[in-house]
Design a protein around this motif. Structure first.
Motif, PDB file in Angstrom:
ATOM      1  N   ALA A 129       0.822  -1.212   0.000  1.00 47.08           N
ATOM      2  CA  ALA A 129       0.000   0.000   0.000  1.00 47.08           C
ATOM      3  C   ALA A 129       0.854   1.258   0.000  1.00 47.08           C
ATOM      4  CB  ALA A 129      -0.939   0.008   1.206  1.00 47.08           C
ATOM      5  N   GLY A 130       2.023   1.219   0.660  1.00 47.59           N
ATOM      6  CA  GLY A 130       2.877   2.399   0.706  1.00 47.59           C
ATOM      7  C   GLY A 130       3.322   2.843  -0.679  1.00 47.59           C
ATOM      8  N   VAL A 131       3.738   1.883  -1.497  1.00 50.84           N
ATOM      9  CA  VAL A 131       4.165   2.211  -2.865  1.00 50.84           C
ATOM     10  C   VAL A 131       2.991   2.755  -3.666  1.00 50.84           C
ATOM     11  CG1 VAL A 131       5.124   1.252  -4.993  1.00 50.84           C
ATOM     12  CG2 VAL A 131       5.977   0.466  -2.774  1.00 50.84           C
ATOM     13  N   TRP A 132       1.826   2.127  -3.531  1.00 52.03           N
ATOM     14  CA  TRP A 132       0.643   2.575  -4.270  1.00 52.03           C
ATOM     15  C   TRP A 132       0.241   3.988  -3.844  1.00 52.03           C
ATOM     16  CZ3 TRP A 132      -4.401   3.859  -2.851  1.00 52.03           C
ATOM     17  CH2 TRP A 132      -5.334   3.930  -3.892  1.00 52.03           C
ATOM     18  N   LEU A 133       0.245   4.270  -2.552  1.00 54.87           N
ATOM     19  CA  LEU A 133      -0.154   5.585  -2.056  1.00 54.87           C
ATOM     20  C   LEU A 133       0.824   6.677  -2.485  1.00 54.87           C
ATOM     21  CD1 LEU A 133      -1.344   4.678   1.553  1.00 54.87           C
ATOM     22  CD2 LEU A 133      -2.756   5.643  -0.283  1.00 54.87           C
ATOM     23  N   SER A 134       2.107   6.341  -2.555  1.00 57.46           N
ATOM     24  CA  SER A 134       3.092   7.353  -2.950  1.00 57.46           C
ATOM     25  C   SER A 134       2.839   7.852  -4.365  1.00 57.46           C
ATOM     26  CB  SER A 134       4.507   6.789  -2.838  1.00 57.46           C
ATOM     27  OG  SER A 134       4.729   5.765  -3.794  1.00 57.46           O
ATOM     28  N   SER A 135       2.302   6.983  -5.208  1.00 55.03           N
ATOM     29  CA  SER A 135       2.008   7.390  -6.580  1.00 55.03           C
ATOM     30  C   SER A 135       0.637   8.052  -6.714  1.00 55.03           C
ATOM     31  CB  SER A 135       2.077   6.183  -7.528  1.00 55.03           C
ATOM     32  OG  SER A 135       1.070   5.234  -7.210  1.00 55.03           O
ATOM     33  N   ARG A 136      -0.221   7.916  -5.691  1.00 54.76           N
ATOM     34  CA  ARG A 136      -1.566   8.482  -5.756  1.00 54.76           C
ATOM     35  C   ARG A 136      -1.666   9.813  -5.018  1.00 54.76           C
ATOM     36  NH1 ARG A 136      -1.274   4.626  -8.514  1.00 54.76           N
ATOM     37  NH2 ARG A 136      -2.936   3.248  -9.232  1.00 54.76           N
ATOM     38  N   ILE A 137      -1.155   9.878  -3.801  1.00 51.70           N
ATOM     39  CA  ILE A 137      -1.309  11.106  -3.014  1.00 51.70           C
ATOM     40  C   ILE A 137      -0.007  11.890  -2.910  1.00 51.70           C
ATOM     41  CG2 ILE A 137      -3.153  10.047  -1.667  1.00 51.70           C
ATOM     42  CD1 ILE A 137      -1.216   9.762   0.666  1.00 51.70           C
ATOM     43  N   GLY A 138       1.100  11.292  -3.337  1.00 52.09           N
ATOM     44  CA  GLY A 138       2.389  11.971  -3.273  1.00 52.09           C
ATOM     45  C   GLY A 138       3.163  11.613  -2.023  1.00 52.09           C
ATOM     46  N   PHE A 139       4.465  11.846  -2.063  1.00 50.53           N
ATOM     47  CA  PHE A 139       5.330  11.472  -0.950  1.00 50.53           C
ATOM     48  C   PHE A 139       5.054  12.308   0.307  1.00 50.53           C
ATOM     49  CE2 PHE A 139       7.807   9.834  -4.548  1.00 50.53           C
ATOM     50  CZ  PHE A 139       8.149   8.574  -4.075  1.00 50.53           C
ATOM     51  N   GLY A 140       4.871  13.617   0.142  1.00 51.07           N
ATOM     52  CA  GLY A 140       4.697  14.483   1.300  1.00 51.07           C
ATOM     53  C   GLY A 140       3.522  14.085   2.175  1.00 51.07           C
ATOM     54  N   PRO A 141       2.300  14.012   1.624  1.00 52.58           N
ATOM     55  CA  PRO A 141       1.155  13.586   2.447  1.00 52.58           C
ATOM     56  C   PRO A 141       1.346  12.197   3.060  1.00 52.58           C
ATOM     57  CG  PRO A 141       0.388  14.596   0.413  1.00 52.58           C
ATOM     58  CD  PRO A 141       1.878  14.440   0.275  1.00 52.58           C
ATOM     59  N   LEU A 142       2.007  11.304   2.316  1.00 50.59           N
ATOM     60  CA  LEU A 142       2.232   9.966   2.846  1.00 50.59           C
ATOM     61  C   LEU A 142       3.165  10.007   4.060  1.00 50.59           C
ATOM     62  CD1 LEU A 142       1.881   6.930   2.710  1.00 50.59           C
ATOM     63  CD2 LEU A 142       3.698   6.832   0.995  1.00 50.59           C
ATOM     64  N   PHE A 143       4.207  10.842   4.008  1.00 57.63           N
ATOM     65  CA  PHE A 143       5.116  10.952   5.146  1.00 57.63           C
ATOM     66  C   PHE A 143       4.383  11.489   6.386  1.00 57.63           C
ATOM     67  CE2 PHE A 143       8.764  11.471   1.945  1.00 57.63           C
ATOM     68  CZ  PHE A 143       9.070  10.117   2.016  1.00 57.63           C
ATOM     69  N   TRP A 144       3.498  12.458   6.182  1.00 59.04           N
ATOM     70  CA  TRP A 144       2.733  12.981   7.316  1.00 59.04           C
ATOM     71  C   TRP A 144       1.793  11.918   7.891  1.00 59.04           C
ATOM     72  CZ3 TRP A 144       3.385  17.188  10.180  1.00 59.04           C
ATOM     73  CH2 TRP A 144       4.179  18.221   9.665  1.00 59.04           C
ATOM     74  N   ALA A 145       1.139  11.153   7.011  1.00 58.70           N
ATOM     75  CA  ALA A 145       0.232  10.110   7.485  1.00 58.70           C
ATOM     76  C   ALA A 145       1.002   9.002   8.217  1.00 58.70           C
ATOM     77  CB  ALA A 145      -0.536   9.514   6.304  1.00 58.70           C
ATOM     78  N   ALA A 146       2.145   8.620   7.653  1.00 60.36           N
ATOM     79  CA  ALA A 146       2.948   7.555   8.261  1.00 60.36           C
ATOM     80  C   ALA A 146       3.558   8.000   9.590  1.00 60.36           C
ATOM     81  CB  ALA A 146       4.055   7.113   7.306  1.00 60.36           C
ATOM     82  N   GLY A 147       3.663   9.302   9.803  1.00 57.60           N
ATOM     83  CA  GLY A 147       4.127   9.805  11.083  1.00 57.60           C
ATOM     84  C   GLY A 147       3.019   9.921  12.104  1.00 57.60           C
ATOM     85  N   ALA A 148       1.820  10.266  11.643  1.00 58.93           N
ATOM     86  CA  ALA A 148       0.705  10.490  12.566  1.00 58.93           C
ATOM     87  C   ALA A 148       0.226   9.200  13.217  1.00 58.93           C
ATOM     88  CB  ALA A 148      -0.446  11.164  11.823  1.00 58.93           C
ATOM     89  N   VAL A 149       0.194   8.111  12.452  1.00 61.29           N
ATOM     90  CA  VAL A 149      -0.350   6.853  12.982  1.00 61.29           C
ATOM     91  C   VAL A 149       0.446   6.350  14.188  1.00 61.29           C
ATOM     92  CG1 VAL A 149      -0.822   4.433  12.450  1.00 61.29           C
ATOM     93  CG2 VAL A 149      -1.444   6.203  10.810  1.00 61.29           C
ATOM     94  N   PRO A 150       1.784   6.242  14.118  1.00 61.59           N
ATOM     95  CA  PRO A 150       2.513   5.804  15.320  1.00 61.59           C
ATOM     96  C   PRO A 150       2.411   6.787  16.485  1.00 61.59           C
ATOM     97  CG  PRO A 150       3.869   5.553  13.355  1.00 61.59           C
ATOM     98  CD  PRO A 150       2.677   6.364  12.960  1.00 61.59           C
ATOM     99  N   MET A 151       2.312   8.084  16.194  1.00 60.92           N
ATOM    100  CA  MET A 151       2.193   9.045  17.289  1.00 60.92           C
ATOM    101  C   MET A 151       0.878   8.850  18.036  1.00 60.92           C
ATOM    102  SD  MET A 151       3.856  12.398  15.444  1.00 60.92           S
ATOM    103  CE  MET A 151       3.702  13.470  16.867  1.00 60.92           C
ATOM    104  N   LEU A 152      -0.198   8.562  17.320  1.00 62.17           N
ATOM    105  CA  LEU A 152      -1.462   8.235  17.981  1.00 62.17           C
ATOM    106  C   LEU A 152      -1.355   6.919  18.749  1.00 62.17           C
ATOM    107  CD1 LEU A 152      -3.993   9.216  15.168  1.00 62.17           C
ATOM    108  CD2 LEU A 152      -3.591  10.420  17.327  1.00 62.17           C
ATOM    109  N   ALA A 153      -0.616   5.973  18.171  1.00 59.77           N
ATOM    110  CA  ALA A 153      -0.430   4.691  18.850  1.00 59.77           C
ATOM    111  C   ALA A 153       0.333   4.859  20.157  1.00 59.77           C
ATOM    112  CB  ALA A 153       0.319   3.720  17.929  1.00 59.77           C
ATOM    113  N   ALA A 154       1.250   5.831  20.197  1.00 64.65           N
ATOM    114  CA  ALA A 154       1.995   6.088  21.434  1.00 64.65           C
ATOM    115  C   ALA A 154       1.049   6.518  22.553  1.00 64.65           C
ATOM    116  CB  ALA A 154       3.065   7.149  21.196  1.00 64.65           C
TER     117      ALA A 154
END
Length: 377
Positions: free
Chosen positions: A159-184
């Motif tokens: 899914a990461g590779v697919w999302l990078s081509s759909r929403i772009g790297f920047g939004p994906l980096f923010w999303a991938a950072g937010a999920v673990p922070m909420l998990a903390a």
């Protein structure tokens, strides 16, 4: 020794702290799985070559293992829940910094920070799994913990590779950072755990871990090499399905081994698990030689054996030494084995080819079955 489970004992999933641990684990590993194939792509998009791009993940795993080595010392001084939350936070908080630049010093620096978090997360997660449930339920608890790790990997690596081509790297980096922070934050629902002093809790020598550690390391090295090179060894129409089947079978094998190990004893499960792994890799060797569709069966059998080996070796290590030492040793075998497997496979393939390399690997795993059958495993 196996301890019978009382019929009145709550199962791991009925325990509040353990449920929160699983939720936080899914969030932490989601941040890891989403970006494992994406950061090298981001580096290449910025003009880096393949070697430099691969260095981002290499630095991440190197720092992970170095952090894991320090964890027994740290766990004697800091509450395990607090460290688990810190590790999960460090997986996520630095991640949006990837979007700032494709310069290698930025990518490697952020990867190193995240590697510290991943090293903390992996060791404390395994240790909490052992400490939050009764000893007689550790097999099942480890199986559920394995599912919490495995599901993000199965779903989010592609899914990461697919999302990078759909929403772009920047939004994906923010999303991938937010999920673990909420998990903390979710980790705050886990009860505080201060691990016992290893000198008082486990008089046995860490040398007693060597047989189980060796079996785990060899199986993980095989998994690391096979997942890296199977797409090159078999037809491209078969490889994706084989890798998906391998991932699913690994989770199923770990889940079954957890339940069977608690009921019949871990040693009774380990030897058949190692045998399954060896037979599965020999089927993959056959697939690389002539019969590509056999790769699907080989991936299923090897995955089931590998998942079962993961669970049983962890519990056997926990029976011998304290949670901090056992969790650290097991995670080093897992993460270090993956890296060494990819390197070792590359060297062997260059000199002998895919079928022979896979056959040699299968023979090594069958040798692990002999080691697993001994009492000192």
């Amino acid at each position: 020794m196996r301890t019978p489970v009382s019929s009145g004992s709550p199962t791991p999933l009925q325990q509040r702290s353990f449920r929160f641990l699983l939720i936080a684990t899914v969030g932490g590993f989601s941040g890891y799985a989403l970006l494992l194939p994406v950061v090298p792509l981001w580096a290449v998009a910025g003009g880096a070559g393949e070697v430099a791009a691969g260095a981002t993940n290499a630095v991440f795993m190197l720092v992970t293992v170095l952090t894991q080595v320090l964890m027994p010392w740290l766990l004697k001084r800091v509450d395990c829940r607090a460290l688990f939350a810190l590790g999960t936070l460090l997986i996520g908080a630095p991640t949006p910094l990837f979007a700032l630049s494709t310069d290698m010093w930025v990518l490697l620096g952020v990867s190193a920070l995240r590697g510290v978090g991943f090293g903390i997360l992996t060791v404390t997660g395994s240790a909490l799994t052992a400490e939050l449930v009764p000893i007689a339920q550790r097999g099942r608890a480890a199986a559920y913990y394995g599912l919490a790790i495995g599901l993000p990997n199965v779903a989010l690596l592609p899914a990461g590779v697919w999302l990078s081509s759909r929403i772009g790297f920047g939004p994906l980096f923010w999303a991938a950072g937010a999920v673990p922070m909420l998990a903390a934050l979710t980790a705050l629902g886990v009860e505080r755990v201060r691990l016992k002093d290893p000198k008082r809790a486990a008089p046995a020598s860490t040398a007693t871990l060597l047989p189980s550690w060796t079996i785990m390391a060899v199986n993980t090295a095989a998994a690391g090499g096979l997942t890296a090179f199977l797409p090159l060894a078999v037809d491209s129409s078969v490889a994706p399905a084989a890798l998906l089947i391998f991932a699913a079978a690994t989770m199923l094998g770990r889940w079954l081994a957890g339940h069977l190990g608690d009921r019949f004893g871990q040693r009774g499960v380990l030897a058949p698990s190692a045998l399954l792994g060896g037979l599965g890799v020999l089927l993959l060797a056959l697939a690389a030689w002539t019969a590509d569709p056999v790769a699907l069966a080989g991936a299923a059998v090897f995955g089931a054996g590998f998942g079962a080996v993961q669970n049983t070796t962890l519990i056997l290590m926990l029976e011998r030494v304290d949670s901090a030492t056992a969790s650290t040793a097991w995670n080093i075998a897992y993460d270090g084995g993956h890296g060494l497997g990819a390197i070792g496979f590359g060297v062997l393939i260059a000199s002998t080819g895919y079928p022979t390399t896979f056959a040699i690997t299968g023979a090594l795993l069958l040798a692990c079955r002999v080691l697993a059958a001994r009492r000192w495993a």
